[in-house]
Design an enzyme around this catalytic site. Structure first.
Site, PDB file in Angstrom:
ATOM      1  N   ARG A 137     -15.201   2.657   9.249  1.00 10.43           N
ATOM      2  CA  ARG A 137     -14.983   1.225   8.997  1.00 10.43           C
ATOM      3  C   ARG A 137     -15.350   0.374  10.215  1.00 10.43           C
ATOM      4  NH1 ARG A 137      -9.384   0.833   5.433  1.00 10.43           N
ATOM      5  NH2 ARG A 137     -10.419   0.898   3.401  1.00 10.43           N
ATOM      6  N   LYS A 148      -4.334  10.939 -12.067  1.00  9.94           N
ATOM      7  CA  LYS A 148      -3.494  10.329 -13.088  1.00  9.94           C
ATOM      8  C   LYS A 148      -4.167   9.232 -13.898  1.00  9.94           C
ATOM      9  CE  LYS A 148       1.006  11.266 -11.223  1.00  9.94           C
ATOM     10  NZ  LYS A 148       2.196  10.697 -10.591  1.00  9.94           N
ATOM     11  N   GLY A 182     -11.009   6.010  -1.826  1.00  9.31           N
ATOM     12  CA  GLY A 182     -10.767   6.962  -0.741  1.00  9.31           C
ATOM     13  C   GLY A 182     -11.166   8.399  -1.039  1.00  9.31           C
ATOM     14  N   GLY A 193      -8.457   0.563  -2.542  1.00 13.76           N
ATOM     15  CA  GLY A 193      -7.790  -0.274  -3.547  1.00 13.76           C
ATOM     16  C   GLY A 193      -8.652  -1.426  -4.047  1.00 13.76           C
TER      17      GLY A 193
HETATM   18  C1  3PG Z   1      -7.015  -0.150   2.942  1.00 16.41           C
HETATM   19  O1  3PG Z   1      -6.921   0.643   3.891  1.00 16.41           O
HETATM   20  O2  3PG Z   1      -7.111   0.199   1.766  1.00 16.41           O
HETATM   21  C2  3PG Z   1      -7.096  -1.614   3.273  1.00 16.41           C
HETATM   22  O3  3PG Z   1      -7.178  -1.805   4.637  1.00 16.41           O
HETATM   23  C3  3PG Z   1      -5.930  -2.367   2.670  1.00 16.41           C
HETATM   24  O4  3PG Z   1      -4.736  -1.888   3.190  1.00 16.41           O
HETATM   25  P1  3PG Z   1      -3.388  -2.112   2.374  1.00 16.41           P
HETATM   26  O5  3PG Z   1      -3.485  -1.216   1.159  1.00 16.41           O
HETATM   27  O6  3PG Z   1      -2.268  -1.739   3.299  1.00 16.41           O
HETATM   28  O7  3PG Z   1      -3.343  -3.567   1.967  1.00 16.41           O
HETATM   29 MG    MG Z   2      -4.773   0.937   0.376  1.00 15.64          MG
END
Ligand code: 3PG
Ligand code: MG
Length: 396
Positions: free
Chosen positions: A36, A193, A350, A373
């Site tokens: 990142r 899931k 991820g 996310g």
């Molecule tokens: C992540 O690592 O997915 C982003 O930096 C967002 O982090 P968060 O889910 O804690 O908002």
């Molecule tokens: Mg996250």
């Protein structure tokens, strides 16, 4: 989608508040994966080249509005300086006068935005304070754009604002995958899931031509079709939901593809003895841990037919060999088709990125998102607040 980029902005002599996502994994005080960090380098360099002074805003971990020393962004400084090839000034408590005094060429990093509860509350006072620190706002944190926080959303509405290079690349890749894609489009959705991916599946059956369901969540669909799944991971209480999704797909142009063969084992561990069986033949005392070779062959046939692939989630328990076989083989096939310029392939989330790295094909894909996310929410068809704020922004 219309938003400003760095090309639209006059940055000479300006302080450029630059929201980045450097929420990187750290072990024993050292960054263990700087991906990142490396991906924001073009944005920082372009801002400098245009005579601007980048002031990076970022969160790190989830300190819940308190100052948690272990979640200080200081830990990222060596990796940042390494990636940028220059020193980075760290400021714990910023004020405009200090920033104004910074010489041209300075790159600054402000302490964790989440050390105050005002960040996640998107408090207008915090957004206003952040806006007072800069002349222009640049958002390069696509992977945090699903959060409507002061540093990702509130401040974007108060200053002339633009997307950074990574944000720009993410948005154009995502648009190519689901916005205005070359058809036919296939989506691969895997992972454990169904419950975490209901909105995503509902959105995809409206948008894609083929939906391949894999991983643990495929078991829920197999069970919903009345097939035995033995001791497999399976959300039996979601059988009705799975049937509703399959019924809805009948009414759209989307075809759902489930595994046609399975790899089963009696133990959930690496190298557990396993066998390949038809998808309707899981023994009572066994669990499904991967898709079989006939499923991968069917996947290959679909790949030949499709022009665009969007991928989220592994097809099996890929972290435990040999149950990584279907994911690795399918990823390699997608890599080959992309290299041959027969396929546009976009992947994110991820686990997905970890699986593609494990298969050694991440660099063969057209685009691999830096987001977890945010990628999922985008696949769900949701408006990302950080992106919406950029679409509404003025130039400078
Ligand atoms: C992540 O690592 O997915 C982003 O930096 C967002 O982090 P968060 O889910 O804690 O908002
Ligand atoms: Mg996250």
């Amino acid at each position: 989608m219309r938003f400003n980029t760095l090309d639209d902005m006059d940055l000479a002599g300006k302080l450029v508040l630059t929201r980045v996502d450097i929420n990187v994994p750290v072990e024993d005080g050292t960054v263990t994966d700087a991906t990142r960090i490396e991906r924001i380098v073009p944005t920082i360099k372009d801002i400098l080249a245009k005579g601007g002074r980048p002031v990076m805003l970022a969160h790190f971990g989830r300190p819940k509005g308190k100052v948690v020393p272990e979640m200080s962004l200081r830990v990222t400084l060596p990796a940042l300086e390494d990636a940028l090839g220059q020193s980075v000034t760290f400021i714990e408590k910023p004020d405009r006068a200090t920033l104004d005094a910074l010489p041209e060429g300075t790159v600054t990093l402000i302490e964790n935005t989440r050390f105050t509860a005002m960040e996640e509350a998107n408090d207008p006072k915090m957004a206003g304070f952040l806006a007072s620190l800069g002349d222009v706002y640049c958002n390069d944190a696509f992977s945090a754009a699903h959060r409507a926080h002061a540093s990702t959303e509130g401040v974007a509405r108060l200053l002339p604002a633009c997307a950074g290079r990574l944000m720009e690349a993410e948005l154009s890749a995502l648009d190519a995958a689901l916005g205005t894609p070359l058809r036919p489009v296939m989506a691969v959705v895997g992972g454990a899931k169904v419950s975490s991916k209901l909105d995503l599946l509902s959105n995809l059956i409206e948008k894609v031509d083929h939906l391949v369901i894999g991983g643990g969540m495929a078991n829920t669909f197999l069970a919903a079709q009345g097939k035995p799944v033995g001791k497999s991971l399976c959300e039996h209480d979601l059988a009705d939901t799975a049937r509703a999704i399959m019924a809805k797909a009948e009414t759209t142009a989307c075809t759902i593809h489930l595994p046609v063969d399975i790899v089963v084992a009696r133990e959930f561990k690496a190298h557990a003895p396993s066998e390949i069986l038809p998808a309707d033949a899981c023994p009572d005392d066994a669990m499904i841990l991967d898709a079989g070779p006939a499923t991968v062959a069917a996947f290959d046939t679909l790949l030949q037919e499709c022009t665009t692939l969007v991928w989220n989630g592994p097809l099996g328990a890929f972290e435990m060999p040999p149950f990584d076989a279907a994911t690795v083989r399918a990823a390699k096939l997608a890599g080959i088709a992309t290299t041959a310029e027969d396929l546009i392939s976009v992947a994110g989330g991820g686990d997905t990125v970890a699986a593609l790295n494990h298969a050694g094909v991440a660099d063969q894909f057209t685009y691999v998102s830096s987001a977890g996310g945010a990628f999922l929410e985008w696949m769900e068809g949701k408006t990302l607040p950080g992106v919406a704020a950029l679409e509404a922004a003025k130039t400078a």
